[in-house]
Scaffold this motif. Structure first.
Motif, PDB file in Angstrom:
ATOM      1  N   GLU A  96       0.826  -1.204   0.000  1.00  0.00           N
ATOM      2  CA  GLU A  96       0.000   0.000   0.000  1.00  0.00           C
ATOM      3  C   GLU A  96       0.863   1.257   0.000  1.00  0.00           C
ATOM      4  O   GLU A  96       0.538   2.235  -0.656  1.00  0.00           O
ATOM      5  N   SER A  97       1.954   1.228   0.747  1.00  0.00           N
ATOM      6  CA  SER A  97       2.857   2.377   0.761  1.00  0.00           C
ATOM      7  C   SER A  97       4.257   1.923   1.162  1.00  0.00           C
ATOM      8  O   SER A  97       4.419   0.980   1.933  1.00  0.00           O
ATOM      9  N   LEU A  98       5.248   2.605   0.585  1.00  0.00           N
ATOM     10  CA  LEU A  98       6.653   2.363   0.904  1.00  0.00           C
ATOM     11  C   LEU A  98       7.292   3.721   1.129  1.00  0.00           C
ATOM     12  O   LEU A  98       7.410   4.522   0.200  1.00  0.00           O
ATOM     13  N   ASN A  99       7.655   4.010   2.378  1.00  0.00           N
ATOM     14  CA  ASN A  99       8.182   5.314   2.752  1.00  0.00           C
ATOM     15  C   ASN A  99       9.583   5.174   3.324  1.00  0.00           C
ATOM     16  O   ASN A  99       9.829   4.308   4.169  1.00  0.00           O
ATOM     17  N   ILE A 100      10.477   6.038   2.859  1.00  0.00           N
ATOM     18  CA  ILE A 100      11.869   6.019   3.305  1.00  0.00           C
ATOM     19  C   ILE A 100      12.220   7.391   3.865  1.00  0.00           C
ATOM     20  O   ILE A 100      11.998   8.415   3.215  1.00  0.00           O
ATOM     21  N   CYS A 101      12.744   7.390   5.081  1.00  0.00           N
ATOM     22  CA  CYS A 101      13.017   8.646   5.782  1.00  0.00           C
ATOM     23  C   CYS A 101      14.266   9.338   5.235  1.00  0.00           C
ATOM     24  O   CYS A 101      15.285   8.698   4.970  1.00  0.00           O
ATOM     25  N   ASP A 102      14.158  10.653   5.135  1.00  0.00           N
ATOM     26  CA  ASP A 102      15.279  11.495   4.732  1.00  0.00           C
ATOM     27  C   ASP A 102      15.887  12.192   5.950  1.00  0.00           C
ATOM     28  O   ASP A 102      16.679  13.115   5.799  1.00  0.00           O
ATOM     29  N   ASN A 103      15.503  11.745   7.145  1.00  0.00           N
ATOM     30  CA  ASN A 103      16.009  12.340   8.389  1.00  0.00           C
ATOM     31  C   ASN A 103      17.471  11.961   8.617  1.00  0.00           C
ATOM     32  O   ASN A 103      17.974  11.006   8.024  1.00  0.00           O
ATOM     33  N   LEU A 104      18.129  12.702   9.494  1.00  0.00           N
ATOM     34  CA  LEU A 104      19.547  12.467   9.782  1.00  0.00           C
ATOM     35  C   LEU A 104      19.795  11.955  11.192  1.00  0.00           C
ATOM     36  O   LEU A 104      20.893  11.481  11.483  1.00  0.00           O
ATOM     37  N   PHE A 185       3.554   1.207  -8.629  1.00  0.00           N
ATOM     38  CA  PHE A 185       2.233   1.065  -8.030  1.00  0.00           C
ATOM     39  C   PHE A 185       1.134   0.921  -9.079  1.00  0.00           C
ATOM     40  O   PHE A 185       0.028   0.478  -8.752  1.00  0.00           O
ATOM     41  N   GLY A 186       1.427   1.268 -10.329  1.00  0.00           N
ATOM     42  CA  GLY A 186       0.430   1.157 -11.385  1.00  0.00           C
ATOM     43  C   GLY A 186       0.050  -0.283 -11.671  1.00  0.00           C
ATOM     44  O   GLY A 186      -1.050  -0.553 -12.156  1.00  0.00           O
ATOM     45  N   ARG A 187       0.938  -1.228 -11.354  1.00  0.00           N
ATOM     46  CA  ARG A 187       0.648  -2.647 -11.610  1.00  0.00           C
ATOM     47  C   ARG A 187      -0.566  -3.105 -10.819  1.00  0.00           C
ATOM     48  O   ARG A 187      -1.301  -3.990 -11.265  1.00  0.00           O
ATOM     49  N   TYR A 188      -0.778  -2.513  -9.631  1.00  0.00           N
ATOM     50  CA  TYR A 188      -1.914  -2.927  -8.820  1.00  0.00           C
ATOM     51  C   TYR A 188      -3.225  -2.472  -9.440  1.00  0.00           C
ATOM     52  O   TYR A 188      -4.218  -3.189  -9.428  1.00  0.00           O
ATOM     53  N   ARG A 189      -3.225  -1.258  -9.987  1.00  0.00           N
ATOM     54  CA  ARG A 189      -4.436  -0.768 -10.646  1.00  0.00           C
ATOM     55  C   ARG A 189      -4.759  -1.632 -11.860  1.00  0.00           C
ATOM     56  O   ARG A 189      -5.916  -1.965 -12.119  1.00  0.00           O
ATOM     57  N   LYS A 190      -3.723  -1.992 -12.632  1.00  0.00           N
ATOM     58  CA  LYS A 190      -3.952  -2.843 -13.800  1.00  0.00           C
ATOM     59  C   LYS A 190      -4.469  -4.213 -13.377  1.00  0.00           C
ATOM     60  O   LYS A 190      -5.347  -4.780 -14.018  1.00  0.00           O
ATOM     61  N   SER A 191      -3.926  -4.748 -12.292  1.00  0.00           N
ATOM     62  CA  SER A 191      -4.348  -6.055 -11.822  1.00  0.00           C
ATOM     63  C   SER A 191      -5.801  -6.028 -11.379  1.00  0.00           C
ATOM     64  O   SER A 191      -6.568  -6.952 -11.657  1.00  0.00           O
ATOM     65  N   ARG A 192      -6.210  -4.939 -10.678  1.00  0.00           N
ATOM     66  CA  ARG A 192      -7.599  -4.836 -10.232  1.00  0.00           C
ATOM     67  C   ARG A 192      -8.545  -4.735 -11.422  1.00  0.00           C
ATOM     68  O   ARG A 192      -9.613  -5.341 -11.430  1.00  0.00           O
ATOM     69  N   ARG A 193      -8.161  -3.944 -12.439  1.00  0.00           N
ATOM     70  CA  ARG A 193      -9.016  -3.825 -13.619  1.00  0.00           C
ATOM     71  C   ARG A 193      -9.120  -5.161 -14.340  1.00  0.00           C
ATOM     72  O   ARG A 193     -10.191  -5.542 -14.817  1.00  0.00           O
ATOM     73  N   SER A 194      -8.020  -5.900 -14.403  1.00  0.00           N
ATOM     74  CA  SER A 194      -8.023  -7.198 -15.065  1.00  0.00           C
ATOM     75  C   SER A 194      -8.923  -8.178 -14.333  1.00  0.00           C
ATOM     76  O   SER A 194      -9.691  -8.923 -14.948  1.00  0.00           O
ATOM     77  N   ARG A 195      -8.840  -8.179 -12.989  1.00  0.00           N
ATOM     78  CA  ARG A 195      -9.694  -9.072 -12.213  1.00  0.00           C
ATOM     79  C   ARG A 195     -11.154  -8.704 -12.365  1.00  0.00           C
ATOM     80  O   ARG A 195     -12.024  -9.564 -12.433  1.00  0.00           O
ATOM     81  N   SER A 196     -11.416  -7.384 -12.416  1.00  0.00           N
ATOM     82  CA  SER A 196     -12.796  -6.941 -12.583  1.00  0.00           C
ATOM     83  C   SER A 196     -13.359  -7.412 -13.918  1.00  0.00           C
ATOM     84  O   SER A 196     -14.503  -7.868 -14.006  1.00  0.00           O
ATOM     85  N   ARG A 197     -12.579  -7.304 -14.997  1.00  0.00           N
ATOM     86  CA  ARG A 197     -13.046  -7.748 -16.312  1.00  0.00           C
ATOM     87  C   ARG A 197     -13.239  -9.257 -16.341  1.00  0.00           C
ATOM     88  O   ARG A 197     -14.180  -9.766 -16.940  1.00  0.00           O
ATOM     89  N   SER A 198     -12.341  -9.999 -15.666  1.00  0.00           N
ATOM     90  CA  SER A 198     -12.442 -11.452 -15.700  1.00  0.00           C
ATOM     91  C   SER A 198     -13.686 -11.930 -14.965  1.00  0.00           C
ATOM     92  O   SER A 198     -14.301 -12.914 -15.342  1.00  0.00           O
ATOM     93  N   ARG A 199     -14.077 -11.226 -13.888  1.00  0.00           N
ATOM     94  CA  ARG A 199     -15.274 -11.620 -13.157  1.00  0.00           C
ATOM     95  C   ARG A 199     -16.541 -11.389 -13.968  1.00  0.00           C
ATOM     96  O   ARG A 199     -17.519 -12.117 -13.848  1.00  0.00           O
ATOM     97  N   SER A 200     -16.533 -10.339 -14.784  1.00  0.00           N
ATOM     98  CA  SER A 200     -17.731  -9.998 -15.540  1.00  0.00           C
ATOM     99  C   SER A 200     -17.825 -10.755 -16.856  1.00  0.00           C
ATOM    100  O   SER A 200     -18.847 -10.719 -17.525  1.00  0.00           O
ATOM    101  N   GLY A 201     -16.756 -11.486 -17.250  1.00  0.00           N
ATOM    102  CA  GLY A 201     -16.752 -12.201 -18.523  1.00  0.00           C
ATOM    103  C   GLY A 201     -17.393 -13.564 -18.415  1.00  0.00           C
ATOM    104  O   GLY A 201     -17.987 -13.934 -17.394  1.00  0.00           O
TER     105      GLY A 201
END
Length: 269
Positions: A96-104, A185-201
Motif C-alpha cells: 500500500e505504501s513504501l516510505n523512506i526517511c530522509d532524516n539524519l 504502483f500502477g501494476r496494482y491498478r492494472k491487476s484490479r481492472r483485469s480481475r474486474s473484467r475477468s469476473r464480468s466475462g
C-alpha cells in the motif's frame, strides 16, 4: 478516568506511553525512554531500521571522499534503492505504501517503512527478511505501530518549511519521481481492472485468465544482487491465507493499549 486516559493516549500529556513511538515507530531515547514503547505483535507495517545508506550520510551534498554530489545523482541513487526494495518486498503481497526517511537523526536515518495490504503478508515478509543482509549489512526488521502516515510525517517538510532540518522528530519522507511511482504502483491498478473484467466475462474467459496467471510467474527483485540469504522464496501450491481482520483505527488502538496497561498494573504485586 478511563475516558480521560484514552483521550490523552499517544499525546504529550500521556506520561505512560511514548507518543513518538506510537506515531512514528521510533524514539530518539530508544530503550532508555522513560515511557512505554508498546511493540505490536502483528501489524500490516514493517520497519526496516537504518536500511537506506545515502551517499552523503556524513555531510549532506558531499560523498565520503569529500567530493560534492549532484542532486540528480543523489535522486538516481535513491530511486535505484527504492525500486530494488520494492521489487523484493512485492514478492510477499500488495504494497500500500513504501516510505523512506530522509532524516539524519540516528533513530530515523535510512528507516524504511512498508505497509502491506494484509497483516499476514507483512508477517511473511518479516519471517523471510530476518537473518538476511543487504549490501553486506544485516537487515533489522520489526512490526511497526504506524498505520496512518499522515500522523507520522512532517507537514512543514512537505511544504519545504521545516526549520529543524534532518533532525526533525517527524518523518521527512523522501519522494520518488512520478514515472517510477506509476511503474511500481500502477501494476496494482492494472491487476484490479483485469480481475474486474475477468469476473464480468464468461466462464471460459475466466478460466483462461486464471490459467494464464498460473503460468506467468512473478519477476524477482534484487536487480543489483545486493540481497544475501535464501529468505523470501514463496512455496508453490501452499494454501491461500485467510484475509486479516479489518484494520483498527487510531482510537481503537489507543483503547486496546490502555487496556493492556491496566492489566499490567493489576498483575503487579
Amino acid at each position: 478516568m478511563a475516558e480521560h486516559l484514552a483521550s490523552i493516549f499517544g499525546t504529550e500529556k500521556d506520561r505512560v506511553n511514548c507518543p513518538f513511538y506510537f506515531k512514528i515507530g521510533a524514539c530518539r531515547h530508544g530503550d532508555r525512554c522513560s515511557r512505554l514503547h508498546n511493540r505490536p505483535t502483528i501489524s500490516p507495517t514493517l520497519l526496516l531500521s537504518n536500511m537506506y545508506q545515502r551517499p552523503d550520510m556524513i555531510t549532506p551534498g558531499v560523498d565520503a571522499q569529500g567530493q560534492p554530489i549532484e542532486s540528480r545523482k543523489l535522486q538516481e541513487h535513491f530511486e535505484d534503492f527504492y525500486e530494488d526494495i520494492f521489487e523484493e518486498l512485492n514478492k510477499f503481497g500488495e504494497i500500500e505504501s513504501l516510505n523512506i526517511c530522509d532524516n539524519l537523526a540516528d533513530h530515523m536515518i535510512g528507516n524504511v517503512y512498508v505497509q502491506f495490504r494484509e497483516e499476514d503478508q507483512a508477517a511473511a515478509a518479516m519471517r523471510a527478511l530476518q537473518g538476511r543482509f543487504y549490501s553486506g549489512r544485516p537487515i533489522i526488521v520489526d512490526f511497526s505501530p504506524v498505520t496512518d502516515f499522515r500522523e507520522a510525517t512532517c507537514r512543514q517538510y512537505e511544504e519545504n518549511s521545516c526549520n529543524r532540518g534532518g533532525y526533525c522528530n517527524f518523518m521527512h519522507v523522501k519522494q520518488i519521481g512520478r514515472e517510477l511511482r506509476r511503474k511500481l504502483f500502477g501494476r496494482y491498478r492494472k491487476s484490479r481492472r483485469s480481475r474486474s473484467r475477468s469476473r464480468s466475462g464468461s466462464p471460459y474467459h475466466r478460466r483462461e485468465h486464471r490459467d494464464h496467471d498460473r503460468g506467468s510467474g512473478r519477476k524477482s527483485g534484487d536487480r543489483h544482487g545486493k540481497y544475501d540469504g535464501d529468505g523470501g522464496r514463496r512455496r508453490h501450491g501452499s494454501p491461500r491465507r485467510a484475509r486479516s481482520p479489518v484494520r483498527e483505527s487510531s482510537e481503537e488502538r489507543r483503547a486496546r493499549i490502555e487496556q493492556w496497561n491496566r492489566e499490567r498494573e493489576e498483575k503487579q504485586p
